[in-house]
Design a protein around this motif. Structure first.
Motif, PDB file in Angstrom:
ATOM      1  N   ALA A  12      -3.224   8.724  47.161  1.00 41.32           N
ATOM      2  CA  ALA A  12      -3.555   8.756  45.709  1.00 41.32           C
ATOM      3  C   ALA A  12      -4.775   8.038  45.564  1.00 41.32           C
ATOM      4  O   ALA A  12      -5.103   7.231  46.178  1.00 41.32           O
ATOM      5  CB  ALA A  12      -2.559   7.677  44.904  1.00 41.32           C
ATOM      6  N   MET A  13      -5.540   8.867  44.381  1.00 39.60           N
ATOM      7  CA  MET A  13      -7.099   8.158  44.288  1.00 39.60           C
ATOM      8  C   MET A  13      -7.209   8.143  42.803  1.00 39.60           C
ATOM      9  O   MET A  13      -6.320   8.720  41.864  1.00 39.60           O
ATOM     10  CB  MET A  13      -8.025   9.006  44.941  1.00 39.60           C
ATOM     11  CG  MET A  13      -7.923   9.203  46.390  1.00 39.60           C
ATOM     12  SD  MET A  13      -9.480   9.718  47.186  1.00 39.60           S
ATOM     13  CE  MET A  13      -9.027   9.433  49.055  1.00 39.60           C
ATOM     14  N   ILE A  14      -8.223   7.471  42.345  1.00 40.43           N
ATOM     15  CA  ILE A  14      -8.642   7.365  41.016  1.00 40.43           C
ATOM     16  C   ILE A  14      -9.844   8.288  40.543  1.00 40.43           C
ATOM     17  O   ILE A  14     -10.886   8.293  41.306  1.00 40.43           O
ATOM     18  CB  ILE A  14      -8.972   6.144  40.536  1.00 40.43           C
ATOM     19  CG1 ILE A  14      -7.761   5.078  40.830  1.00 40.43           C
ATOM     20  CG2 ILE A  14      -9.244   5.599  39.088  1.00 40.43           C
ATOM     21  CD1 ILE A  14      -6.610   4.976  40.058  1.00 40.43           C
ATOM     22  N   GLU A  15      -9.668   8.745  38.997  1.00 42.34           N
ATOM     23  CA  GLU A  15     -10.828   9.521  38.786  1.00 42.34           C
ATOM     24  C   GLU A  15     -10.934   8.960  37.249  1.00 42.34           C
ATOM     25  O   GLU A  15      -9.983   8.782  36.425  1.00 42.34           O
ATOM     26  CB  GLU A  15     -10.452  11.007  38.728  1.00 42.34           C
ATOM     27  CG  GLU A  15     -10.784  11.895  39.903  1.00 42.34           C
ATOM     28  CD  GLU A  15     -10.697  13.218  39.754  1.00 42.34           C
ATOM     29  OE1 GLU A  15     -11.385  14.074  40.464  1.00 42.34           O
ATOM     30  OE2 GLU A  15     -10.306  13.805  38.927  1.00 42.34           O
ATOM     31  N   ASP A  65      -4.355  17.183  40.361  1.00 46.61           N
ATOM     32  CA  ASP A  65      -5.096  16.401  39.207  1.00 46.61           C
ATOM     33  C   ASP A  65      -4.607  16.400  38.084  1.00 46.61           C
ATOM     34  O   ASP A  65      -5.088  16.234  37.227  1.00 46.61           O
ATOM     35  CB  ASP A  65      -6.514  16.927  39.247  1.00 46.61           C
ATOM     36  CG  ASP A  65      -6.164  18.418  38.707  1.00 46.61           C
ATOM     37  OD1 ASP A  65      -5.281  18.946  38.911  1.00 46.61           O
ATOM     38  OD2 ASP A  65      -7.547  18.934  38.339  1.00 46.61           O
ATOM     39  N   SER A  66      -2.929  16.727  38.044  1.00 50.04           N
ATOM     40  CA  SER A  66      -2.159  16.753  36.770  1.00 50.04           C
ATOM     41  C   SER A  66      -2.095  15.406  36.103  1.00 50.04           C
ATOM     42  O   SER A  66      -1.883  15.211  34.975  1.00 50.04           O
ATOM     43  CB  SER A  66      -0.850  17.445  37.234  1.00 50.04           C
ATOM     44  OG  SER A  66      -0.252  16.670  37.799  1.00 50.04           O
ATOM     45  N   ALA A  70      -1.895   0.275  39.004  1.00 51.83           N
ATOM     46  CA  ALA A  70      -2.417  -0.942  38.363  1.00 51.83           C
ATOM     47  C   ALA A  70      -4.015  -0.849  38.010  1.00 51.83           C
ATOM     48  O   ALA A  70      -4.292  -1.187  36.751  1.00 51.83           O
ATOM     49  CB  ALA A  70      -2.420  -1.991  39.415  1.00 51.83           C
ATOM     50  N   ILE A  71      -4.833  -0.043  38.846  1.00 47.28           N
ATOM     51  CA  ILE A  71      -6.146   0.081  38.516  1.00 47.28           C
ATOM     52  C   ILE A  71      -6.166   1.214  37.370  1.00 47.28           C
ATOM     53  O   ILE A  71      -7.050   0.909  36.169  1.00 47.28           O
ATOM     54  CB  ILE A  71      -7.026   0.546  39.596  1.00 47.28           C
ATOM     55  CG1 ILE A  71      -6.973  -0.437  40.787  1.00 47.28           C
ATOM     56  CG2 ILE A  71      -8.479   0.965  39.151  1.00 47.28           C
ATOM     57  CD1 ILE A  71      -7.607  -0.025  42.176  1.00 47.28           C
ATOM     58  N   SER A  72      -5.579   1.990  37.116  1.00 47.92           N
ATOM     59  CA  SER A  72      -5.499   3.129  35.910  1.00 47.92           C
ATOM     60  C   SER A  72      -4.959   2.471  34.860  1.00 47.92           C
ATOM     61  O   SER A  72      -5.709   2.766  33.881  1.00 47.92           O
ATOM     62  CB  SER A  72      -4.571   4.237  36.746  1.00 47.92           C
ATOM     63  OG  SER A  72      -4.252   5.137  35.273  1.00 47.92           O
ATOM     64  N   LYS A  73      -4.060   1.587  35.058  1.00 47.48           N
ATOM     65  CA  LYS A  73      -3.504   0.927  33.660  1.00 47.48           C
ATOM     66  C   LYS A  73      -4.632   0.128  33.048  1.00 47.48           C
ATOM     67  O   LYS A  73      -5.116  -0.315  31.953  1.00 47.48           O
ATOM     68  CB  LYS A  73      -2.257  -0.040  33.950  1.00 47.48           C
ATOM     69  CG  LYS A  73      -1.590  -0.271  32.922  1.00 47.48           C
ATOM     70  CD  LYS A  73      -0.149  -0.800  33.256  1.00 47.48           C
ATOM     71  CE  LYS A  73       0.729  -1.004  32.045  1.00 47.48           C
ATOM     72  NZ  LYS A  73       1.928  -1.514  32.503  1.00 47.48           N
ATOM     73  N   LYS A 129      -7.421   9.241  35.479  1.00 47.06           N
ATOM     74  CA  LYS A 129      -5.917   9.841  35.868  1.00 47.06           C
ATOM     75  C   LYS A 129      -6.151   9.378  37.500  1.00 47.06           C
ATOM     76  O   LYS A 129      -6.865   9.226  38.262  1.00 47.06           O
ATOM     77  CB  LYS A 129      -6.051  11.209  35.749  1.00 47.06           C
ATOM     78  CG  LYS A 129      -7.184  11.931  36.164  1.00 47.06           C
ATOM     79  CD  LYS A 129      -7.141  13.579  35.712  1.00 47.06           C
ATOM     80  CE  LYS A 129      -8.461  14.256  36.285  1.00 47.06           C
ATOM     81  NZ  LYS A 129      -8.289  15.819  35.833  1.00 47.06           N
ATOM     82  N   VAL A 130      -4.752   9.618  37.739  1.00 48.69           N
ATOM     83  CA  VAL A 130      -4.543   9.280  39.106  1.00 48.69           C
ATOM     84  C   VAL A 130      -4.223  10.639  39.961  1.00 48.69           C
ATOM     85  O   VAL A 130      -3.615  11.464  39.464  1.00 48.69           O
ATOM     86  CB  VAL A 130      -3.294   8.309  39.715  1.00 48.69           C
ATOM     87  CG1 VAL A 130      -2.844   8.579  40.786  1.00 48.69           C
ATOM     88  CG2 VAL A 130      -3.384   7.178  38.915  1.00 48.69           C
ATOM     89  N   VAL A 131      -4.884  10.871  40.966  1.00 43.78           N
ATOM     90  CA  VAL A 131      -5.056  12.302  41.773  1.00 43.78           C
ATOM     91  C   VAL A 131      -4.402  12.194  42.820  1.00 43.78           C
ATOM     92  O   VAL A 131      -4.510  11.213  43.653  1.00 43.78           O
ATOM     93  CB  VAL A 131      -6.292  13.136  41.596  1.00 43.78           C
ATOM     94  CG1 VAL A 131      -6.903  12.960  40.003  1.00 43.78           C
ATOM     95  CG2 VAL A 131      -7.320  12.367  42.274  1.00 43.78           C
ATOM     96  N   GLY A 132      -3.928  13.159  43.504  1.00 45.01           N
ATOM     97  CA  GLY A 132      -3.266  13.293  44.944  1.00 45.01           C
ATOM     98  C   GLY A 132      -4.381  14.187  45.557  1.00 45.01           C
ATOM     99  O   GLY A 132      -4.884  15.184  45.372  1.00 45.01           O
TER     100      GLY A 132
END
Length: 502
Positions: free
Chosen positions: A221-224, A252-253, A190-193, A203-206
């Motif tokens: 999951a984290m946000i960059e 980070d794909s 939701a934050i990424s969108k 992007k969402v990274v693991g």
């Protein structure tokens, strides 16, 4: 009389080879002599499980790379019968496994090694697209999204602060707009969108939290977001900005962590373990699979490495037993029973272990005393003692749990067969020599086990035995030398006390 030259040659050879192997590991691989002296290396292992459907299987996993604070110094992948390839794609590095046909449960391994390196040589790759993809929400969600963005703009000055304000709204459990979006989306998505709707590259990274000895961990999951010339990391759960020292970005794909074609019920879990090496030598380590490191304990799966940390301490216990029996003259019940008891103490902790040992052996002697009156054959008597010891341990464990002594639950770590033989030997000794000899040998065994426990739990001993296998040869040489001693034991010298007084 045979010549002792071959024996002394063997001793010298063991010492020289042991020291040489240890020095080689220190000099070439940079492993320090004392713990915590230099840099850390993390071995992180991914274990992939899935069920193959009987057709061709193709599996793709996002692979990590050198990043802020960590330098990738080695990586290996293993799985019997599968082809393995390391690929560089538009979305980052990936590891692929493939096989023409597979059926049933499958297990694949990928192991990477990271050097903790504050000066890691990496470059943030800018987003490929010149503009972010158009994002829309449906119905009421569009109004909620706009409201969230409007509120975040009022309290922010740039993209970084706007992201931080957005996360604050999602961590507020009373925010109805955020709750509406979370009905259909995960928090990080939701934050990424929303960030994409605002035109911010993200992007969402693991990521993985690095904890020594941790097993069966999943990615978080984290946000960059892209801020001018670098990626800035945010924790969507706490709003924390920046990359902590013990956080490793694995995926980070922004595509997928794991793709499986030809299988179902896939799962990926991570194990990790830390070791100390020299940073200057770690950067020069070879990355090919035939490196000497792959023939060391560190090439084993993480779970087996943790097991060997205890196994490699047993020779130290054996050395202490040999020294106390041959040089000091301390009497023990059995030759290496104290070593096994000390290993149990490591699991139970010292005080709990001593109390448990005394309770089990004491109760076992009472039961064994009754069995001796029945004139049973040896095999039947030993079997009865084993069953009695198992029942004693079971009863003590249940009683400890019922009264709230959780420490008592660890009493099950005691070696039951060894305790049974100990009870049998002490009972026979009581009948032949009396209770004083039983107290002497039992006390000697307990004292020896305590000394071995102290040695096994010493951080320097743990570090040396696990990281320098060559030192085991030196320990073997010392034991052989002690075994060649035929002089007086220290406890025997008291016989000459009257002569010294005269």
């Amino acid at each position: 009389m045979s010549s002792r030259i071959p024996f002394y040659f063997l001793i010298s050879l063991l010492v020289v080879v042991g020291i040489a192997l240890s020095w080689f590991r220190h000099d070439v691989y940079g492993v320090p002599w004392v713990p915590g002296e230099t840099s850390q290396v993390w071995d992180v292992e991914a274990r992939i499980q899935f069920t193959a459907s009987g057709d061709a299987v193709k599996l793709s996993m996002a692979a990590p790379q050198t990043q802020q604070g960590f330098t990738l110094v080695d990586e290996t992948a293993s799985s019997l019968g599968y082809g393995i390839a390391y690929l560089s794609t538009d979305h980052g590095r990936r590891t692929e496994w493939s096989i023409r046909q597979a059926n049933g449960p499958q297990v694949l391994y990928y192991k990477s090694q990271f050097l903790v390196d504050p000066k890691a040589n990496f470059q943030d790759t800018a987003p490929i697209e010149e503009k972010t993809v158009n994002v829309t929400f449906d119905g009421p969600q569009q109004l909620a999204a706009q409201s969230l963005l409007d509120q975040a703009r009022k309290h922010s000055a740039d993209n970084t602060t706007l992201t931080r304000e957005l996360i604050k709204q999602f961590t507020d459990g009373e925010n109805q707009n955020a709750s509406l979006l979370l009905n259909n989306l995960k928090k990080e998505r939701a934050i990424s969108k929303l960030l994409s709707l605002e035109g911010i590259h993200n992007k969402v990274v693991g990521a993985l939290w690095l904890e020594d000895g941790r097993r069966r961990q999943s990615v978080q999951a984290m946000i960059e977001i892209w801020d001018q010339d670098k990626w800035v990391l945010f924790n969507p759960e706490t709003g924390e900005q920046g990359k902590p020292e013990n956080l490793l970005i694995w995926d980070d794909s922004n595509v997928s962590l794991l793709d499986v074609v030809g299988g179902k019920n896939s799962q990926i879990l991570f194990s990790m373990i830390a070791q100390d090496i020299s940073p200057s030598q770690a950067t020069a380590k070879k990355v090919v699979t035939d490196d000497l490191l792959n023939f060391s304990i560190h090439s084993l799966p993480i779970a087996e490495q943790s097991m060997f940390k205890t196994i490699m301490l047993i020779p130290i216990g054996a050395l202490i037993v040999v020294f106390l029996r041959i040089i000091i003259g301390l009497k023990t019940s059995g030759t290496f029973m104290p070593v096994l008891i000390a290993v149990a103490f490591v699991q139970t902790q010292l005080i709990t272990g001593i109390v448990g040992f005394l309770l089990i052996v004491g109760t076992g002697l009472i039961i064994r005393g009754y069995l001796s009156r029945l004139n049973l054959l040896l095999v039947a008597r030993i079997s009865a003692v084993i069953i009695a010891v198992i029942m004693i341990i079971s009863v003590f464990t249940v009683v400890a749990f019922k009264i709230g002594l959780n420490e008592g639950l660890s009493i099950t770590f005691f070696p039951m067969i060894i305790l049974s033989w100990t009870v049998e030997r002490m009972s026979i000794l009581w009948e032949e020599e009396g209770w004083k000899e039983v107290a002497t040998q039992g006390g000697g065994s307990l004292l020896t086990a305590v000394l071995i426990y102290i040695a096994m739990t010493n951080v320097y001993v743990e570090h040396l035995t696990f990281n320098f296998i060559g030192l085991q040869l030196v320990v073997l040489a010392v034991i052989l030398m002690l075994g060649n001693y035929t002089g007086y034991r220290l406890t025997e010298l008291r016989r000459f006390k009257p002569l010294a007084e005269d």
